[in-house]
Design an enzyme around this catalytic site. Structure first.
Site, PDB file in Angstrom:
ATOM      1  CD  GLN A 169       3.438  -4.645  -3.118  1.00 20.17           C
ATOM      2  OE1 GLN A 169       3.923  -4.945  -4.207  1.00 20.17           O
ATOM      3  NE2 GLN A 169       2.433  -5.325  -2.597  1.00 20.17           N
ATOM      4  CG  ASN A 214      -1.166  -3.432  -0.138  1.00 19.58           C
ATOM      5  OD1 ASN A 214      -1.141  -2.840   0.942  1.00 19.58           O
ATOM      6  ND2 ASN A 214      -2.250  -4.039  -0.581  1.00 19.58           N
ATOM      7  N   GLY A 252       3.241 -14.058   3.653  1.00 17.06           N
ATOM      8  CA  GLY A 252       3.143 -12.856   4.467  1.00 17.06           C
ATOM      9  C   GLY A 252       1.981 -12.886   5.436  1.00 17.06           C
ATOM     10  CB  CYS A 263      -5.602 -10.258   0.264  1.00 16.39           C
ATOM     11  SG  CYS A 263      -3.956 -10.983   0.163  1.00 16.39           S
TER      12      CYS A 263
END
Length: 380
Positions: A168, A140, A69, A315
């Site tokens: 997501q 998310n 992504g 992340c």
């Protein structure tokens, strides 16, 4: 182990593992080669492309395979480098940071308390005629589903291109790119039981695109680099499984477990608060905050008890700054630092919820007892 961090990554589906093992045993060549072993590899890739496209109601030629992504999001932002890019303030870091780094003019679109873009506010921002607007399908961290179809209609009145990060939401709710009307849409394999390290970018026919990577002519000259046949095969099988099982039908039961967990926490853990919306929310994400209890400490104590949860975007793990999503919605660093994201999956059971509630109240009480922050009810 009780795994409640599906929003970060989902376990590999057995059918995906079996398919990848099968492909691994084949004597495949480079998919860009003309000989038979290369063409066999290409056939595997094209089958996977068809499976991913079908899940989005797209044409196979509109699908570009990427390393995930993040690469897909960066590719879109790079396409509009030097231009006006407006994004919602709760976007994934791979959209926010990439847009900030590349835009000639950058602006964040404000959201409400649950992270939902206000369409009236969006319309006001569109008077500045941005070249690209990026609004995710579902958040998310909070699970909030955005009004994408309506947002696209607003943008098209100003001839503004629209990108949607659907990473997501993919596989949990139906996504029809034709109905949505978006120009670009991002998905990822490991959110639907596929392997990590592979994703896809939908690019509507006629929409402009500049390659992020230059070199070979792979992906119809839109993404250079030797194709990762093994990972792409796994992605295709995961998409096929979602279509055959239509996993969206199964997520209704997950939503019931999420609501049970929410109710139990609010009833049994003092000074807890729900940050996720009560409606238009992904069926598996629940974001809770616990006043005067640090989120990462809760996460670590739960981990010691064999329960895996998240504190926000995977992340951003290791970043000591408060969640940008919760700061954009709640505007309270204490709430952001005291939050936990529970994200459930198709294998989650009611027994898992019971196990969480057997230890969570005690963990929070212990942390609140040693906190220097005043414990008080949150003003709604």
């Amino acid at each position: 182990m009780i795994y409640l961090d599906y929003a970060a990554t989902s376990p590999l589906l057995p059918v995906v593992k079996a398919e990848m093992e099968r492909v691994l045993m084949l004597e495949l060549g480079n998919a860009a080669a003309l000989h038979s072993s290369g063409q066999h590899a290409k056939e595997i890739i094209e089958r996977a492309r068809e499976d991913v496209a079908r899940l989005l109601n797209a044409s196979p030629e509109e699908i570009i395979f990427t390393s995930g992504g993040t690469e897909a999001n960066n590719t879109v932002m790079a396409t509009f480098a030097g231009q006006k890019i407006f994004v919602s303030s709760v976007e994934h870091p791979s959209v926010l940071k990439s847009a900030k780094a590349r835009a000639g003019e950058f602006k964040e679109i404000a959201v409400d308390k649950v992270g939902r873009v206000n369409l009236k506010r969006l319309e006001e921002e569109l008077h500045e005629k941005p070249d690209l607007v990026s609004i995710m399908f579902a958040n998310n961290e909070l699970g909030t589903i955005e009004p994408i179809e309506e947002a696209v209609k607003c943008c098209k009145k100003y001839n503004t291109s629209v990108h949607c990060d659907a990473t997501q939401a993919f596989g949990k709710v139906k996504i029809d790119v034709k109905k949505l009307g978006v120009d670009y849409l991002t998905v990822s394999a490991h959110k639907i039981g596929g392997p990590q390290g592979v994703g896809a970018l939908y690019v509507r026919k006629g929409a402009k695109l500049k390659p992020l990577l230059y070199g070979g002519h792979q992906e119809n000259k839109r993404r250079a680099g030797t194709s990762n046949v093994l990972a792409i095969a796994g992605f295709g099988k995961a998409a096929e499984w979602c279509w055959d099982e239509w996993s969206c039908k199964k997520w209704g039961e997950v939503a019931k477990l999420r609501d049970l967990l929410k109710r139990r926490i609010l009833e049994e853990v003092p000074y807890s608060n729900c940050n996720s919306p009560s409606d238009a929310c992904l069926p598996n994400i629940l974001n809770m905050s616990f006043r005067a209890a640090e989120g990462e400490s809760i996460q670590l104590y739960l981990d010691l008890a064999g329960i895996v949860v998240g504190t926000g975007s995977a992340c951003a793990a290791g970043d000591l700054n408060p969640s940008h999503v919760l700061m954009a919605t709640r505007h309270d660093a204490e709430v952001a630092h005291s939050s936990i994201r529970f994200s459930l999956g198709l294998d989650t059971t009611e027994a898992d919820i019971e196990s969480v509630m057997a230890v969570l109240p005690g963990i929070v009480e212990k942390l609140q007892g040693i906190s220097t922050v005043e414990v008080k009810e949150e003003n709604e």
